[in-house]
Design an enzyme around this catalytic site. Sequence first.
Site, mmCIF file in Angstrom:
data_model
loop_
_atom_site.group_PDB
_atom_site.id
_atom_site.type_symbol
_atom_site.label_atom_id
_atom_site.label_comp_id
_atom_site.label_asym_id
_atom_site.label_seq_id
_atom_site.Cartn_x
_atom_site.Cartn_y
_atom_site.Cartn_z
ATOM 1 N N GLU A 175 -7.936 -4.771 -12.423
ATOM 2 C CA GLU A 175 -6.540 -4.447 -12.724
ATOM 3 C C GLU A 175 -5.679 -4.579 -11.471
ATOM 4 O OE1 GLU A 175 -5.777 -1.672 -10.855
ATOM 5 O OE2 GLU A 175 -7.910 -1.380 -10.432
ATOM 6 N N GLU A 318 -8.863 -3.220 -8.378
ATOM 7 C CA GLU A 318 -8.859 -4.671 -8.602
ATOM 8 C C GLU A 318 -10.084 -5.164 -9.362
ATOM 9 O OE1 GLU A 318 -8.443 -6.948 -5.021
ATOM 10 O OE2 GLU A 318 -6.639 -5.907 -4.360
#
Length: 351
Positions: A175, A318
């Site tokens: 993300e 991430e």
Amino acid sequence: MPLLQQTIEQIQGIDRQIEADARKYIDSLAKPPQSLGKLETLAIQLSAITGERFPKIDQKAMIVMAADHGVYEEGVTPNPQSTTVFQTLSFPKGTTGMCTIAKVTNAKVVTVDVGVKEDLPPDAGVIIKKVKYGTDNMAKGPAMTREEAIRAIEVGIEVTTEEIKKGINLIGTGEMGIANTTPSAAVLAVFYGCDPLEVTGFGAGVGSGGIEFKAEVIRKAIELNQPNADDPIDVLAKVGGLELCGMAGIFLAAAANRVPVVVDGYISLVSALAAYKLNPHVKDYIIPSHQSEEPGAKIAADLLGIEPMLQMNMRLGEGSGAALAFPILDAACSMVSNMVTLEEAAAILTK
């Protein structure tokens, strides 16, 4: 039938007979039973998910959902919101922290704009599936409508299903969204039924008011919006994020297609928890990665009933922890595929 409902209904539990057979076979390998610990557990889970004694995970992908958050305007983080755009555009270039880790196993990185506040260049290598230009400020009203939340979940389903059709057989969740630990803590606080301070952490940096202020913003949002803890979509819509919804869709699609999916840290765990609440069989397909430094991460993992395999003091997000787990899964597959059984070893010695 709407895509979300169709996907939820498609998910079934893993085959327990295949799971038992895989455990029996691994116990027969030339080693003391359970001597390779979690590596054996992972190999058994991969066999049960794929239905194969010798599972293959040679086509890997990290799917990154990117979106912005209206709650940013409350001052919950000192980082500029423009970082979301910069980092989202960096994923296709392979220059982010997660990307450098994913390169170790040649994992594909798929970047999806599900709600970035700005329009991204059409040739940037990002899949544009924007539901809206960031969520609304949950401290002043719902983050999004129920319909928008469902659409964002379906974005995750669509992208993941398409990658599976292309041959991807192992997925990791990632993300990008400045301030996204705030809605993550809000969603978890509702699911867990606790005061937000218990699950609120530093994230990528807190504003001048500190963690206590961040928790107070979350508390205000929950009190204002009154999300229904028994309705995961209502929770995501009122105090969640578009990328949280997108990742929930990743978990649902992976489970529906019987593909293993590696969960990253705090934000991914909260999304996995939402998917689990939509269909508990999702848990069978989730492979844990690392223990995030965020305080709510352990709570989310406990609620899911999973135990992270790595303790690396990481909190980047991430999808970095998920990518880091990929080589361990390769090792689990190599163990079951290449190690001889005790019977085979004895036959070799007697030749």
